[in-house]
Design a protein around this motif. Structure first.
Motif, PDB file in Angstrom:
ATOM      1  N   THR A  89      60.939   3.900 -77.852  1.00 36.43           N
ATOM      2  CA  THR A  89      61.155   5.208 -78.469  1.00 36.43           C
ATOM      3  C   THR A  89      60.658   6.342 -77.593  1.00 36.43           C
ATOM      4  N   GLU A  90      61.319   7.476 -77.736  1.00 31.26           N
ATOM      5  CA  GLU A  90      60.869   8.724 -77.114  1.00 31.26           C
ATOM      6  C   GLU A  90      61.550   9.873 -77.848  1.00 31.26           C
ATOM      7  N   GLU A  91      61.100  11.103 -77.583  1.00 32.89           N
ATOM      8  CA  GLU A  91      61.745  12.275 -78.186  1.00 32.89           C
ATOM      9  C   GLU A  91      63.011  12.585 -77.391  1.00 32.89           C
ATOM     10  N   ILE A  92      64.153  12.177 -77.941  1.00 30.21           N
ATOM     11  CA  ILE A  92      65.476  12.397 -77.352  1.00 30.21           C
ATOM     12  C   ILE A  92      66.446  12.406 -78.523  1.00 30.21           C
ATOM     13  N   ASN A  93      67.526  13.166 -78.442  1.00 34.95           N
ATOM     14  CA  ASN A  93      68.538  13.209 -79.517  1.00 34.95           C
ATOM     15  C   ASN A  93      67.933  13.617 -80.863  1.00 34.95           C
ATOM     16  N   GLY A 123      57.789   6.889 -74.062  1.00 35.65           N
ATOM     17  CA  GLY A 123      58.928   7.060 -73.166  1.00 35.65           C
ATOM     18  C   GLY A 123      58.806   6.081 -72.041  1.00 35.65           C
ATOM     19  N   GLY A 124      59.906   6.035 -71.216  1.00 31.09           N
ATOM     20  CA  GLY A 124      60.985   6.968 -71.094  1.00 31.09           C
ATOM     21  C   GLY A 124      60.555   8.264 -70.371  1.00 31.09           C
ATOM     22  N   ASN A 125      61.582   9.041 -70.153  1.00 35.00           N
ATOM     23  CA  ASN A 125      61.373  10.314 -69.470  1.00 35.00           C
ATOM     24  C   ASN A 125      60.360  11.194 -70.185  1.00 35.00           C
ATOM     25  N   TYR A 126      60.220  11.002 -71.480  1.00 39.05           N
ATOM     26  CA  TYR A 126      59.347  11.859 -72.286  1.00 39.05           C
ATOM     27  C   TYR A 126      57.882  11.719 -71.861  1.00 39.05           C
ATOM     28  N   PRO A 157      61.626  16.867 -71.874  1.00 35.90           N
ATOM     29  CA  PRO A 157      62.637  16.856 -70.805  1.00 35.90           C
ATOM     30  C   PRO A 157      64.063  16.836 -71.349  1.00 35.90           C
ATOM     31  N   TRP A 158      64.203  16.607 -72.662  1.00 42.29           N
ATOM     32  CA  TRP A 158      65.537  16.473 -73.234  1.00 42.29           C
ATOM     33  C   TRP A 158      66.025  17.779 -73.840  1.00 42.29           C
ATOM     34  N   SER A 159      65.661  18.883 -73.217  1.00 39.91           N
ATOM     35  CA  SER A 159      66.213  20.222 -73.452  1.00 39.91           C
ATOM     36  C   SER A 159      65.877  20.858 -74.807  1.00 39.91           C
ATOM     37  N   GLY A 168      53.387   4.538 -66.076  1.00 47.98           N
ATOM     38  CA  GLY A 168      54.482   5.438 -65.708  1.00 47.98           C
ATOM     39  C   GLY A 168      55.809   5.048 -66.318  1.00 47.98           C
ATOM     40  N   ASN A 169      56.871   5.534 -65.717  1.00 47.05           N
ATOM     41  CA  ASN A 169      58.239   5.213 -66.144  1.00 47.05           C
ATOM     42  C   ASN A 169      59.180   5.369 -64.958  1.00 47.05           C
ATOM     43  N   GLU A 170      59.995   4.383 -64.725  1.00 46.62           N
ATOM     44  CA  GLU A 170      61.052   4.429 -63.698  1.00 46.62           C
ATOM     45  C   GLU A 170      60.566   5.074 -62.392  1.00 46.62           C
ATOM     46  N   ASP A 171      59.454   4.557 -61.870  1.00 43.94           N
ATOM     47  CA  ASP A 171      58.890   5.172 -60.660  1.00 43.94           C
ATOM     48  C   ASP A 171      59.672   4.842 -59.398  1.00 43.94           C
ATOM     49  N   TYR A 176      68.369  -1.698 -67.773  1.00 46.35           N
ATOM     50  CA  TYR A 176      69.809  -1.963 -67.629  1.00 46.35           C
ATOM     51  C   TYR A 176      70.598  -1.034 -68.531  1.00 46.35           C
ATOM     52  N   TYR A 177      71.440  -0.198 -67.945  1.00 43.48           N
ATOM     53  CA  TYR A 177      72.399   0.596 -68.717  1.00 43.48           C
ATOM     54  C   TYR A 177      73.768   0.325 -68.105  1.00 43.48           C
ATOM     55  N   LEU A 178      74.601  -0.486 -68.760  1.00 42.44           N
ATOM     56  CA  LEU A 178      75.836  -0.960 -68.138  1.00 42.44           C
ATOM     57  C   LEU A 178      77.005  -0.974 -69.119  1.00 42.44           C
ATOM     58  N   GLY A 221      62.285  -3.014 -70.527  1.00 42.53           N
ATOM     59  CA  GLY A 221      61.806  -1.903 -71.371  1.00 42.53           C
ATOM     60  C   GLY A 221      62.910  -1.012 -71.883  1.00 42.53           C
ATOM     61  N   GLU A 222      64.094  -1.077 -71.259  1.00 46.11           N
ATOM     62  CA  GLU A 222      65.252  -0.301 -71.728  1.00 46.11           C
ATOM     63  C   GLU A 222      66.505  -1.063 -71.346  1.00 46.11           C
ATOM     64  N   TRP A 223      67.390  -1.264 -72.293  1.00 47.21           N
ATOM     65  CA  TRP A 223      68.687  -1.840 -71.966  1.00 47.21           C
ATOM     66  C   TRP A 223      69.696  -1.380 -73.006  1.00 47.21           C
ATOM     67  N   TYR A 241      66.027  -2.212 -76.663  1.00 49.73           N
ATOM     68  CA  TYR A 241      67.233  -1.379 -76.505  1.00 49.73           C
ATOM     69  C   TYR A 241      66.809   0.090 -76.431  1.00 49.73           C
ATOM     70  N   ALA A 242      67.570   0.906 -75.718  1.00 52.20           N
ATOM     71  CA  ALA A 242      67.282   2.346 -75.686  1.00 52.20           C
ATOM     72  C   ALA A 242      68.582   3.120 -75.456  1.00 52.20           C
ATOM     73  N   PRO A 243      68.666   4.365 -75.951  1.00 49.15           N
ATOM     74  CA  PRO A 243      67.785   4.954 -76.951  1.00 49.15           C
ATOM     75  C   PRO A 243      68.040   4.379 -78.348  1.00 49.15           C
ATOM     76  N   LEU A 244      67.019   4.534 -79.157  1.00 46.25           N
ATOM     77  CA  LEU A 244      67.000   3.920 -80.480  1.00 46.25           C
ATOM     78  C   LEU A 244      67.712   4.766 -81.533  1.00 46.25           C
ATOM     79  N   GLN A 261      71.637  14.213 -76.703  1.00 44.36           N
ATOM     80  CA  GLN A 261      71.623  14.391 -75.241  1.00 44.36           C
ATOM     81  C   GLN A 261      72.133  13.146 -74.515  1.00 44.36           C
ATOM     82  N   TRP A 262      72.202  12.026 -75.202  1.00 42.23           N
ATOM     83  CA  TRP A 262      72.505  10.757 -74.531  1.00 42.23           C
ATOM     84  C   TRP A 262      73.499   9.975 -75.390  1.00 42.23           C
ATOM     85  N   ASP A 263      74.654   9.632 -74.791  1.00 41.34           N
ATOM     86  CA  ASP A 263      75.661   8.838 -75.510  1.00 41.34           C
ATOM     87  C   ASP A 263      75.165   7.408 -75.737  1.00 41.34           C
TER      88      ASP A 263
END
Ligand code: AHR
Length: 646
Positions: free
Chosen positions: A58-62, A259-262, A290-292, A379-382, A428-430, A455-457, A493-496, A506-508
């Motif tokens: 989880t993170e603050e997104i959408n 997060g995640g980017n958060y 970061p999600w505007s 961290g995240n995605e370093d 993994y985002y595919l 941590g995210e797929w 799974y992400a995002p939740l 912000q994210w499909d």
């Protein structure tokens, strides 16, 4: 030439064409229907399956929290403003009244919130009230027989008690559905509370707003205007009940946050600075996500932990590690030390007894008992840090954390060479076709290195939530996770979550869709819920022959629970006959089957049609360990096999 079926020549032609089509179809069906064989040996356990395999990220997104899971109903409760004015708040001048509002930067109730909204009413009387209104997060959801709890900080220049009326009002009719009166007295900042009750005559609705008005000239300063509906487990500052129930339905074992980017923030100053997210709301300054959009930080560190407590799951705590999305980086060494100390303090806040500085702080915040913590992610995605500093940054955090908390398992966000993390986080985002291929990713992976945390797929097809094609990709992928869960010990799974109101996303491709009133589960949600609902503690020896390349399966079993869990995914459009034989089980064995299927990869659920695709239950009996079966086209199935009488 015109085609007319009644002429003899055309009739002959039609019959010949029909025969040809039928022959071709029969041929195709014969090819598709060559039976596959799946042999399972119940007496031969192969690899262990992690009990924490399935969890949440989880993170603050959408608008996952603000306008989502975090149940606060007032939007921009701290009166932030830009060139367009104070967002979500509007002045109200009823009848002949006259009023103006502006942000007053000179006065506020706390150091964290040093500003406030100044509402100056210069003309008003009982029939001409004036004040402000808040539009909420796409309205205010109201249900019959409920109670809202609210509060605000205020001061006034009015000589006596200023009676402020708070109301939830129907947008169309302008009629108040519930009102409360609060007497604000004095020129010093104080917090005032109120309740708004809705009787049985009130209809469920969402097109409502909040009004704060009064009936005489006066100046009122306001800050932190808050209104909460009933929350999950009745927590103060808590979460939306319907969404928490949906999350529980995924049978998760852990929650990876924040997060995640958060956790990183766009800039270092926008990181998830946990010390600014704890304690009374009035002491939380809020921050840029970061999600505007801006984050209220109502969902702070303790709220994440209480979320874990409510769902009886364990926290996977991500700490800020000195890298932010814009590429800003804190140099390893003395520059990084304060951030390392922050992480140590954070772990102490989560796990420390009340004798420790931060354990004491947690008790002051209302939670004296410590939380169980086993995993900390650095961290995240370093891998995005092209300076290569993560090697040293990770090592610096690892040295400090392991020295004080040797039992903690540390997760690196990308492989490192100079030190050995306990786990590495792969993302993994595919597309579905790629997920079918990646389902075998870990089959031959090295087992001598760190364990894997995915941590995210997500299979990214469908918006705002995954369609059935994505669910097939997800389910195929999960068979690979289960087969390799000796190595992959956790996955999420992400995002939740996604708020499906206009402009909120912000994210499909997000797992659970919701609006102000309700929510729905995507086909992927159901696939994950099915997979996590039945998971053994080891895999069984098995082999499949004769199946097409779009058939995926996994088989796990649990001696303690006396059951085996077989998952089969048919990602092709045609049905597949299969002969399942189970060695080493009884003569007459009950099998519970859950089937999720659709007629097209584009089929999906939506907020207005949430039930198009959902699991259907059925049952069969396996006789002498044999189960002849036909897998439907485009299907995801769980076979829960009762091993009680083995
Ligand atoms: O899940 C959305 C984003 O994808 C996460 O914030 C980030 O870690 C990844 O790149």
């Amino acid at each position: 030439m015109a085609f007319h079926p009644r002429s003899m020549q055309n009739r002959k032609f039609l019959i010949a064409a029909l025969l040809l089509v039928t022959a071709a179809y029969a041929c195709r069906e014969t090819r598709a229907q060559a039976p596959a064989s799946l042999r399972i040996n119940a007496g031969n356990p192969t690899t262990p399956v992690s009990p924490t395999l399935y969890g949440l990220m989880t993170e603050e997104i959408n608008h996952s929290y603000d306008g989502g899971l975090y149940a606060e109903l007032v939007r921009n409760r701290t009166f932030r403003s830009d060139w367009q004015g104070v967002s979500s708040w509007y002045i109200m001048e009823l009848g002949a009244s006259s009023a103006a509002m502006q942000v007053d930067k000179t006065t506020g109730p706390s150091a964290a919130l040093p500003q406030s909204l100044q509402l100056k009413v210069t003309r008003a009387d009982r029939s001409s009230r004036a004040g402000i209104l808040n539009e909420g997060y796409w309205g205010f959801a109201v249900h019959p027989d409920t109670k809202f709890r609210g509060s605000f900080f205020a001061r006034t220049d009015y000589a006596g008690k200023l009676p402020v009326q708070v109301a939830i009002v129907d947008n169309q009719s302008g009629k108040a559905l519930s009102t409360a009166s609060v007497a604000v007295d004095g020129n010093g900042w104080k917090q005032y509370s109120f309740e708004l009750t809705f009787g049985s005559e009130v209809q469920t609705s969402v097109e409502n707003h909040l009004e704060l008005t009064f009936d005489r000239p006066a100046t009122l300063w306001l800050q932190l205007v808050s209104v909460f509906p009933p929350t999950y487990h009745d927590r103060e500052n808590g979460n939306r009940i319907d969404l928490m129930e949906k999350l529980a339905g995924l049978h998760p074992a852990f929650l990876r946050f924040p997060g995640g980017n958060y956790v990183e923030g766009t800039h270092i100053e926008d990181r998830f600075d946990w010390k600014k997210t704890i304690g009374p709301l009035v002491d939380r300054p809020t921050h840029e996500s970061p999600w505007s959009y801006h984050s209220s930080d109502g969902m702070g560190l303790l709220e994440f932990l209480e979320w874990c407590e409510d769902l009886k799951i364990e926290p996977v705590l991500a700490v800020y590690a000195g890298y932010s999305l814009s590429g800003e980086m804190v140099k390893p060494g003395s520059d990084l030390e304060p951030y390392v100390q922050d992480a140590l303090d954070e772990i102490e806040y989560v796990t420390g007894s009340t004798d420790t500085q931060w354990g004491k702080e947690r008790a002051r915040d209302g939670h004296p008992s410590p939380f169980r913590l086993r995993y900390v992610e650095i961290g995240n995605e370093d891998f995005f840090d092209k300076s290569g500093s993560y090697e040293q940054r990770f090592a610096q955090f690892q040295r400090a954390i392991k020295a004080k908390y040797p039992e903690l398992q540390l997760i690196a966000t990308t492989p490192v060479k100079e030190s050995r993390p306990d786990l590495v986080d792969d993302h993994y985002y595919l597309r579905a076709v790629d997920m079918f291929r990646e389902a075998a990713h870990y089959d031959k992976a090295d087992r001598t290195g760190p364990k894997i945390f995915v941590g995210e797929w997500a299979t990214r097809e469908g918006t705002p939530t995954p369609n059935f094609g994505a669910a097939l990709g997800d389910a195929a992928w999960m068979t690979g996770l289960e087969r390799n869960s000796d190595l992959v010990v956790m996955a999420a799974y992400a995002p939740l979550l996604v708020n499906v109101n206009p402009g909120a996303m912000q994210w499909d491709t997000d797992l659970i869709g919701f609006n102000t009133l309700t929510n729905y589960a995507s086909p992927s949600y159901y696939a994950q819920s099915m997979f996590a609902s039945c998971l053994g503690d080891h895999t069984l020896e098995s082999s499949m022959t004769g199946a097409g390349d779009r058939i995926f399966y996994s088989i796990t079993a649990s001696q303690a629970a006396h059951k085996a869990c077989l998952k089969i995914v048919n990602a092709s459009s045609t049905q597949q006959p299969i002969h399942i034989s189970f060695d080493g089980i009884g003569n007459s064995v009950p099998v519970r089957i859950e089937t999720l299927k659709a007629d097209s990869t584009q089929a999906t659920n939506t907020i207005t049609e949430p039930d198009r695709i959902r699991p259907i239950s059925s049952s069969m009996t396996m006789s002498q360990g044999q189960l002849p079966y036909v897998l439907p086209g485009y299907s995801i199935q769980l076979f829960e096999i009762d091993l009680t009488k083995r």
